[in-house]
Design an enzyme around this catalytic site. Structure first.
Site, PDB file in Angstrom:
ATOM      1  CE1 TYR A 140      -4.341  -1.356   0.436  1.00  0.00           C
ATOM      2  CE2 TYR A 140      -2.956  -2.941   1.526  1.00  0.00           C
ATOM      3  CZ  TYR A 140      -4.241  -2.656   0.663  1.00  0.00           C
ATOM      4  OH  TYR A 140      -5.388  -3.612   0.801  1.00  0.00           O
ATOM      5  CE  LYS A 170       3.626   6.769  10.131  1.00  0.00           C
ATOM      6  NZ  LYS A 170       2.368   7.475   9.580  1.00  0.00           N
ATOM      7  CB  CYS A 187      -1.460   3.500  10.519  1.00  0.00           C
ATOM      8  SG  CYS A 187      -0.333   3.178   8.794  1.00  0.00           S
ATOM      9  N   GLY A 209      -9.312   0.609  12.482  1.00  0.00           N
ATOM     10  CA  GLY A 209      -8.488  -0.361  11.775  1.00  0.00           C
ATOM     11  C   GLY A 209      -7.454  -0.047  10.830  1.00  0.00           C
TER      12      GLY A 209
HETATM   13  N1  LIG Z   1      -0.882   1.288   4.675  1.00  0.00           N
HETATM   14  C1  LIG Z   1      -0.803   2.596   5.207  1.00  0.00           C
HETATM   15  O1  LIG Z   1      -2.099   3.272   5.279  1.00  0.00           O
HETATM   16  C2  LIG Z   1       0.483   3.135   5.747  1.00  0.00           C
HETATM   17  C3  LIG Z   1       0.337   4.431   5.978  1.00  0.00           C
HETATM   18  C4  LIG Z   1       1.505   4.943   6.538  1.00  0.00           C
HETATM   19  C5  LIG Z   1       2.901   4.107   6.667  1.00  0.00           C
HETATM   20  N2  LIG Z   1       2.596   2.770   6.713  1.00  0.00           N
HETATM   21  C6  LIG Z   1       3.861   1.886   7.103  1.00  0.00           C
HETATM   22  O2  LIG Z   1       4.259   1.606   5.612  1.00  0.00           O
HETATM   23  C7  LIG Z   1       4.812   0.326   5.915  1.00  0.00           C
HETATM   24  C8  LIG Z   1       4.522  -0.674   4.608  1.00  0.00           C
HETATM   25  O3  LIG Z   1       2.991  -0.801   5.218  1.00  0.00           O
HETATM   26  P1  LIG Z   1       2.195  -1.475   3.788  1.00  0.00           P
HETATM   27  O4  LIG Z   1       0.889  -1.013   4.302  1.00  0.00           O
HETATM   28  O5  LIG Z   1       2.857  -0.752   2.370  1.00  0.00           O
HETATM   29  O6  LIG Z   1       2.244  -2.925   3.934  1.00  0.00           O
HETATM   30  P2  LIG Z   1       2.102  -4.076   2.895  1.00  0.00           P
HETATM   31  O7  LIG Z   1       1.723  -5.282   3.696  1.00  0.00           O
HETATM   32  O8  LIG Z   1       0.630  -3.480   1.849  1.00  0.00           O
HETATM   33  O9  LIG Z   1       3.262  -4.175   1.793  1.00  0.00           O
HETATM   34  C9  LIG Z   1       4.422  -4.417   2.286  1.00  0.00           C
HETATM   35  C10 LIG Z   1       5.087  -5.374   0.927  1.00  0.00           C
HETATM   36  O10 LIG Z   1       6.424  -5.684   1.389  1.00  0.00           O
HETATM   37  C11 LIG Z   1       7.024  -6.790   0.965  1.00  0.00           C
HETATM   38  N3  LIG Z   1       7.780  -7.539   1.568  1.00  0.00           N
HETATM   39  C12 LIG Z   1       8.040  -7.840   3.113  1.00  0.00           C
HETATM   40  N4  LIG Z   1       9.215  -8.124   3.242  1.00  0.00           N
HETATM   41  C13 LIG Z   1       9.965  -8.186   1.958  1.00  0.00           C
HETATM   42  C14 LIG Z   1      11.618  -8.127   1.723  1.00  0.00           C
HETATM   43  N5  LIG Z   1      12.175  -8.845   2.723  1.00  0.00           N
HETATM   44  N6  LIG Z   1      11.702  -7.973   0.481  1.00  0.00           N
HETATM   45  C15 LIG Z   1      11.028  -7.556  -0.419  1.00  0.00           C
HETATM   46  N7  LIG Z   1       9.629  -7.447  -0.293  1.00  0.00           N
HETATM   47  C16 LIG Z   1       9.278  -7.498   1.112  1.00  0.00           C
HETATM   48  C17 LIG Z   1       5.460  -7.808   1.006  1.00  0.00           C
HETATM   49  O11 LIG Z   1       5.540  -8.842   0.113  1.00  0.00           O
HETATM   50  C18 LIG Z   1       4.316  -6.695   0.466  1.00  0.00           C
HETATM   51  O12 LIG Z   1       4.087  -6.650  -0.753  1.00  0.00           O
HETATM   52  C19 LIG Z   1       4.656  -0.272   7.285  1.00  0.00           C
HETATM   53  O13 LIG Z   1       5.730   0.095   8.170  1.00  0.00           O
HETATM   54  C20 LIG Z   1       3.430   0.586   7.520  1.00  0.00           C
HETATM   55  O14 LIG Z   1       3.284   0.769   9.078  1.00  0.00           O
HETATM   56  C21 LIG Z   1       1.426   2.220   6.214  1.00  0.00           C
END
Ligand SMILES: NC(=O)c1ccc[n+]([C@@H]2O[C@H](COP(=O)([O-])OP(=O)(O)OC[C@H]3O[C@@H](n4cnc5c(N)ncnc54)[C@H](O)[C@@H]3O)[C@@H](O)[C@H]2O)c1
Length: 405
Positions: free
Chosen positions: A9, A198, A252, A249
């Site tokens: 995401y 953050k 975050c 939910g």
């Molecule tokens: N989703 C949100 O709204 C949001 C907002 C701000 C910050 N964040 C932060 O951003 C970070 C990522 O969240 P997200 O929602 O994108 O997670 P996500 O689960 O949607 O995506 C993470 C991706 O990383 C890949 N991955 C995991 N380990 C890996 C590795 N070693 N090598 C290569 N690929 C790998 C997974 O296959 C997955 O596709 C988190 O720390 C989250 O807290 C998320």
């Protein structure tokens, strides 16, 4: 060239945004089927403006692969869940991704961690990897992301950002990279301050929502309208209370504040209580539905449906979704029969009794718990006919058939 590691995401829109603004980008994810989907020209989740951004980035030459690249800058955007027992951050995804980066990164590379991490995570878990690998030449940077699902593309461009770096000159260079698309202000600070900032931002929201949720419960007992109370209180120039709801939910707000509780269990009491208050809401809504069923003479839970499975409106993300918690409470504590569930945004089969059209959903129902205010139903109670509505999002207006929090 920039190698974005983790194309979920956060990583995917970030990679697309940079590529569409003239930066050479390769996106890497260890999930081969996700990479295959992207290479076939499809996005992997629904988000306003994402398909258009994908097309621009594809035209600009973005590539997707499972391989880590040899390049000057890496952006790591992998999950950071918390351990449900000790409440501390689970840094294993970040550690694993950073270790792999260090195995391929050329001399003097910059390793940017975008994943949300608790204060000290980079010092405790990432910096030692540089020592172990003899890679003190690599510069560490933390660039946490603030965008909200549902408005990600707009917010990537317009939000202010924080860059934490050991070396301010490296911080400036990374800020310039983000400035290729970001029109917000970019604050440069040290890594621990960026980590803490953050987590504090999301904790602020969790605590404010918990306050609103507690007000909703107090107003229910006292026979007052919480929405009217908050609306008028917010006219005060220094009061800004968020809205109560059926729970919190996503990846975050129900997750990141636990990092502080886990690391500072003796001190972060107020934050713990706020999280518990938010977590109590899905079951509170369910109890409200059971009260309404008793009042309206509905004995059979199979006559009650749940609209909305995503954790918020106009997204398909079900992580930590309040609806999943509500269904769990129905099954475990209240021993009720499973309820029918429908969410127009969630195409995957996530729970039993999930249906995939509104007409199939409404067939035979007498009551609907509206857990998510998707745009298609917001302000349109007539779409549910004369059914009784439980409306913890306050999106169905007023009426004899509408029960609020
Ligand atoms: N989703 C949100 O709204 C949001 C907002 C701000 C910050 N964040 C932060 O951003 C970070 C990522 O969240 P997200 O929602 O994108 O997670 P996500 O689960 O949607 O995506 C993470 C991706 O990383 C890949 N991955 C995991 N380990 C890996 C590795 N070693 N090598 C290569 N690929 C790998 C997974 O296959 C997955 O596709 C988190 O720390 C989250 O807290 C998320």
């Amino acid at each position: 060239m920039i190698n974005v590691i983790g194309l979920g995401y956060i990583g995917l829109p970030t990679a697309l945004m940079m590529a569409s603004h003239g930066v050479e980008v390769v996106g890497t994810d260890y999930n081969a089927s996700l990479v295959a989907t992207l290479n076939a020209g499809h996005t992997t989740f629904k988000e306003e403006g994402l398909d258009e951004l994908f097309a621009e980035a594809a035209a600009a030459g973005i590539r997707f692969t499972t391989e880590y690249q040899v390049c000057g800058t890496y952006i790591v955007s992998v999950p950071t869940p918390y351990d449900k027992v000790d409440k501390k951050i689970d840094p294993s995804y970040v550690v694993s991704a950073c270790r792999t980066v260090l195995g391929v990164a050329p001399q003097g590379a910059v390793l940017v961690i975008e994943s949300t991490v608790s204060p000290n995570t980079i010092d405790r878990f990432v910096r030692p990897l540089l020592t172990e690998a003899g890679r003190q030449d690599v510069s560490l940077v933390h660039a946490p992301e603030r965008i909200i699902p549902g408005n990600m593309v707009h917010e990537l461009v317009h939000n202010n950002r924080t860059i934490g770096a050991d070396d301010p000159e490296v911080g400036e260079r990374v800020a310039d990279l983000y400035a290729s698309f970001c029109r917000g202000e970019i604050a440069i600070t040290d890594i621990r301050t960026a980590e803490m900032t953050k987590v504090v931002e999301n904790t602020f929201r969790a605590v404010n929502i918990a306050f609103a949720n507690e007000l909703a419960k107090v107003c229910r007992v006292g026979g007052m309208d919480v929405y009217e109370v908050i609306r008028i209180a917010n006219k005060h120039p220094r009061v800004n209370i968020l809205q109560p709801g059926p729970g919190v939910g996503g990846h975050c707000i129900p997750v990141d504040p636990w990092f502080l509780v886990g690391d500072y269990p003796e001190t972060a009491n107020f934050i713990r209580l706020a999280l518990q208050t938010n977590f109590s809401m899905p079951e509170y809504v369910l109890r409200r539905a059971h009260e309404a069923m008793a009042e309206r003479g509905i004995a059979d839970p199979s006559r009650v449906g749940v609209y909305g499975l995503a954790y918020k409106e106009d997204v398909d993300d079900v992580r930590e979704s309040p609806t999943l918690q509500l269904l769990g409470a129905q099954a475990e504590h209240l021993c009720g029969a499973p309820m029918r569930v429908y969410d127009p945004w969630v195409e995957a089969d996530v729970v039993p009794n999930q249906v995939h059209s509104m007409s199939e959903f409404l067939d035979g129902l007498e009551m609907v718990i509206v857990m998510v205010g998707h745009s298609e139903i917001k302000g349109r109670p007539e779409l549910f006919g004369d059914r009784i509505l439980i409306d913890p999002r306050n999106v169905m207006g007023d009426g004899a058939n509408v029960y609020k929090l």
